[in-house]
Each structure stands twice: as structure tokens, then as C-alpha cells.
Design an enzyme around this catalytic site. Structure first.
Site, short mmCIF file in Angstrom:
data_model
loop_
_atom_site.label_atom_id
_atom_site.label_comp_id
_atom_site.label_asym_id
_atom_site.label_seq_id
_atom_site.Cartn_x
_atom_site.Cartn_y
_atom_site.Cartn_z
N ALA A 14 0.81 -1.21 0.00
CA ALA A 14 0.00 0.00 0.00
C ALA A 14 0.84 1.26 0.00
O ALA A 14 0.41 2.29 -0.50
CB ALA A 14 -0.93 -0.01 1.22
N GLU A 73 4.58 0.03 -3.42
CA GLU A 73 4.28 -0.31 -4.81
C GLU A 73 3.37 0.71 -5.47
O GLU A 73 3.61 1.16 -6.60
CB GLU A 73 3.67 -1.70 -4.90
N SER A 87 2.90 3.84 -4.75
CA SER A 87 3.60 5.12 -4.97
C SER A 87 4.59 5.01 -6.11
O SER A 87 4.73 5.94 -6.92
CB SER A 87 4.31 5.54 -3.68
N CYS A 119 -8.16 4.70 1.68
CA CYS A 119 -6.75 4.47 1.99
C CYS A 119 -6.24 5.41 3.06
O CYS A 119 -6.24 6.64 2.88
CB CYS A 119 -5.93 4.61 0.72
N GLU A 157 4.50 12.09 -1.26
CA GLU A 157 5.65 11.50 -1.95
C GLU A 157 5.70 11.95 -3.41
O GLU A 157 6.75 12.37 -3.91
CB GLU A 157 5.57 9.98 -1.91
#
Length: 398
Positions: A236, A239, A241, A345, A354
Site C-alpha cells: 500500500a 508499490e 507510490s 486508503c 511523496e
């Protein structure tokens, strides 16, 4: 010919959006007997299913590959593969540690990490965005958040890469995790278990310490539950991101006006949000029907496996005008890329941070770029969408 959809079809995975369009119009509740799936493709139906945890359960997991699906799914997905009241308890405790303040406080350090990875790439002028940056930066961000010691981060990065590896040969559908990925998960579980035990006697200002301290009265997370949350962060938090960065990059390459606005016009946030809608890294979420559900004249039986297509919902013309256009001026507020409802999420703010940090740092140094289309390689996955290779040549700012 009637429309057919399988998440394991590599031809569909190359470009699912034409198939999604047919599903929305011809079979909004599509039955796939071979994969034992009921597929929802319209925005209204996907949103309603994700909001309705009473009739659409998460207890068998979010993904339909055999390694992930079933009553033991919470080993991989922690509280995301739970229903109330179990989910309510776990998410509540995790939320006490995974706060907006903790995420926002990471930004200066994230910029340092991004600049450290980018500096040699920008100086060289040529690099693979995926292997040289996107596969490394999010892993180090999660290690920074969790509190993984610097000396261990290379190994954690290697294990994360092994878990996320996709075979190059897509002649046959990939329906399960390869043995190397399962072995990497096992090693990472052992590592995080040891780090949790160590941190229990030596608190720091990090997420792991926060999870150990999170309490609701006398109720606290067990060490096993904490390790489960940390494993969840690999998929979560790393991967998705990684794939988001690549999807942003590719979308900009294929839409020159948007690329110019993003790189030279300061439209980084719009670039990220429209990519999340236009080409989300998570294409689908699975659920289990807890009772017979009738929808569009079709009955999904109790126990039926339901696949809610986020990627299709985000292209539904009932919600988004001209949905196949990449438009930085679009209102993306109804995009379902991070889910919705009680399972929205928890890390969406971190994922956006990010991407914003990384792409802002790149835009500050890059006036334009081009991709070597012959070297571009996609992942092939029943659930994820993105790239393994994006060979890039940049034009530096004067």
C-alpha cells in the site's frame, strides 16, 4: 461478440480502458465464469459497493490471486481485509499513530531523500525513471516513516523489490505470486518482528514506536498486528507510490501540453490528481457478497466474488466529461483511486506527498524530457497498472 473481461488477460492489461467502456455500457454487472467473478464497472456501482461493507465484505481480501484471496487474507492486508467491528478497532488504533502531523513532518526529510536519489541521475541526463528512482524513493520513504535503521535499508529495499517483481514473459497470465516473492515476504515478516521487539524497549519518533504506543483504554495492538501493518505498507505504501510516479511520467510524455504545464507551469498537484484519475496504479478492489445482491437485473449470489473496477469508474462519462482526455483543469474530486468509505486508503496523504515532493524536485531541474518508447516496459498484473521501465533523456533547465 459479447464483451469479455478477465483481470488476468495480458492483452487487457496492456490497455484495459476500451474494455472498461464496453463493460459500462453493455454489461455493468459482468459475469466471468472462468475466473469466478462478478465485475462492477460503473462509477455509481463501484462507489456504492465500496461504501456498503455490510453487503460487500473485505474479509477475503482485496485481490483475487490465490495467494491473497481467502479467510487468511489479513496476513497480507492487515485491517484492510477486515469488517467491523474488527476493522473499526484496528483502523482506529493505527490511525492514532499514522497521523496527519506525522506525515506532514516527514516532508523536509523526504526532500533530502529525493534529492539524494535524483542528483546523479539529473547530472547524467539519462536514466530509467522506474529502476533508478521510482523503485527506490518510496521504499526509503517507508523506511524513514517506520524507523528502519539506515544500515538495514538496502536489504529492506531488496526485499520490497522481490515482492513487487513481475516476470518479463507475459505469454501466460500471471495469477499468483512467484516463490521468490513469497520468500521475501517471509523474510520481511521476520525482520519487522525483530525490529518491533527491539523498538518495544527503545522508543523513537517513528511510526513503529507510535504503533506500539497506540492505545484505546487498555486496548493495544499486539506485536503480530503491528508486523501485519508494516507488511501492508510494502504494497500500500511502496508499490502504489512507485507505480503512481511512473504513470505520472508516462502521462506527461504522451500529453505534451500537460507536460509543459506540469514542468514549466507549476501544475504538479494537478498532474498528480489527474493521473490518479486517468490511470490509477490500483485498478480494482475485490469484495465478497454477504447476501444476494440484485443490480441492473442481475443477481450477484451470496458468497460471490466481486471485482470493483476503480480504473473504469474513473473513466465513467456519467461523472467525468470527456473521460479519456488527460485534462489538468478537470475536477477530480469524485475519483475513486484511493477507495472510499470506511476502507478509504489511510495512506493517501502520504502517497500524494511523496509524488508531490518527487515531481516538484524533478520539475525544478528539468525543462523537458523524452522517453525511449522502445525501452518502455509495463507490468502485467491482475490488479496494478504501471511500468517496470521508463528510459528517459532530460533537457535540464538553463
Amino acid at each position: 461478440m459479447s464483451v469479455r473481461y478477465s483481470p488476468f488477460d495480458s492483452d487487457v492489461q496492456k490497455d484495459p480502458y476500451p474494455v472498461y467502456a464496453r463493460l459500462r455500457e453493455e454489461a455493468p454487472v459482468h459475469r466471468n465464469d472462468e475466473d469466478d467473478l462478478w465485475v462492477l464497472s460503473r462509477h455509481a456501482d463501484v462507489e456504492a459497493a465500496l461504501r456498503d461493507s455490510a453487503r460487500f465484505s473485505s474479509v477475503n481480501g482485496l485481490r483475487i490471486e490465490p495467494a491473497f484471496w481467502g479467510p487468511d487474507a489479513e496476513r497480507f492486508f492487515s485491517f484492510v481485509a477486515m469488517d467491523p467491528p474488527k476493522h473499526t478497532r484496528m483502523r482506529g488504533l493505527v490511525s492514532r499513530a499514522f497521523t496527519a502531523r506525522r506525515v506532514a513532518a516527514l516532508e523536509p526529510r523526504l526532500r533530502e531523500i529525493a534529492r539524494g536519489h535524483l542528483a546523479p541521475l539529473l547530472e547524467a541526463g539519462e536514466f530509467d525513471l522506474m529502476s533508478d528512482f521510482a523503485a527506490r524513493f518510496p521504499t526509503d520513504v517507508i523506511s524513514e516513516l517506520v524507523g528502519v535503521p539506515e544500515a538495514d535499508r538496502d536489504r529492506v529495499r531488496e526485499l520490497g523489490a522481490a515482492i513487487m517483481h513481475r516476470p518479463e514473459d507475459v505469454a501466460a497470465p500471471v495469477t499468483d505470486l512467484p516463490p521468490e516473492a513469497l520468500a521475501a515476504i517471509g523474510e520481511l515478516v521476520g525482520y519487522y518482528a525483530g525490529l518491533t521487539a527491539e523498538r518495544a524497549g527503545d522508543r523513537r519518533d517513528d511510526l513503529l514506536s507510535g504503533l506500539l504506543d497506540a492505545a484505546d483504554g487498555d486496548d493495544r495492538l499486539t506485536p503480530e498486528e503491528i508486523v501485519g501493518v508494516l507488511i501492508l505498507l510494502v504494497g500500500a505504501g511502496i508499490e502504489t507510490s512507485m507505480l503512481l510516479l511512473g504513470n505520472c511520467w508516462h502521462a506527461a510524455w504522451t500529453h505534451p501540453d500537460a507536460r509543459a504545464a506540469a514542468l514549466r507551469g507549476g501544475r504538479v498537484n494537478a498532474w498528480i490528481e489527474e493521473t490518479l484519475r486517468y490511470d490509477p496504479s490500483t485498478q480494482a478492489l475485490a469484495r465478497t457478497a454477504t447476501e444476494d445482491v440484485e443490480l441492473h437485473g442481475v443477481t450477484i449470489p451470496k458468497g460471490g466474488r466481486v471485482l470493483a473496477l476503480l480504473g473504469s469508474a474513473n473513466r465513467d462519462p456519467r461523472v467525468f466529461a470527456d473521460p479519456d482526455a488527460f485534462d489538468l483543469d478537470r475536477d477530480t474530486g469524485r475519483a475513486l483511486s484511493f477507495g472510499i468509505g470506511r476502507h478509504h486508503c489511510l495512506g493517501s496523504a502520504l502517497g500524494r506527498l511523496e509524488a508531490r515532493v518527487a515531481l516538484t524536485e524533478i520539475a525544478a531541474a528539468v525543462a523537458d524530457f523524452e522517453l525511449d518508447d522502445k525501452g518502455v516496459k509495463r507490468i502485467y498484473s491482475s490488479n496494478d497498472r504501471g511500468f517496470t521501465a521508463l528510459p528517459t533523456r532530460i533537457t535540464a533547465r538553463a
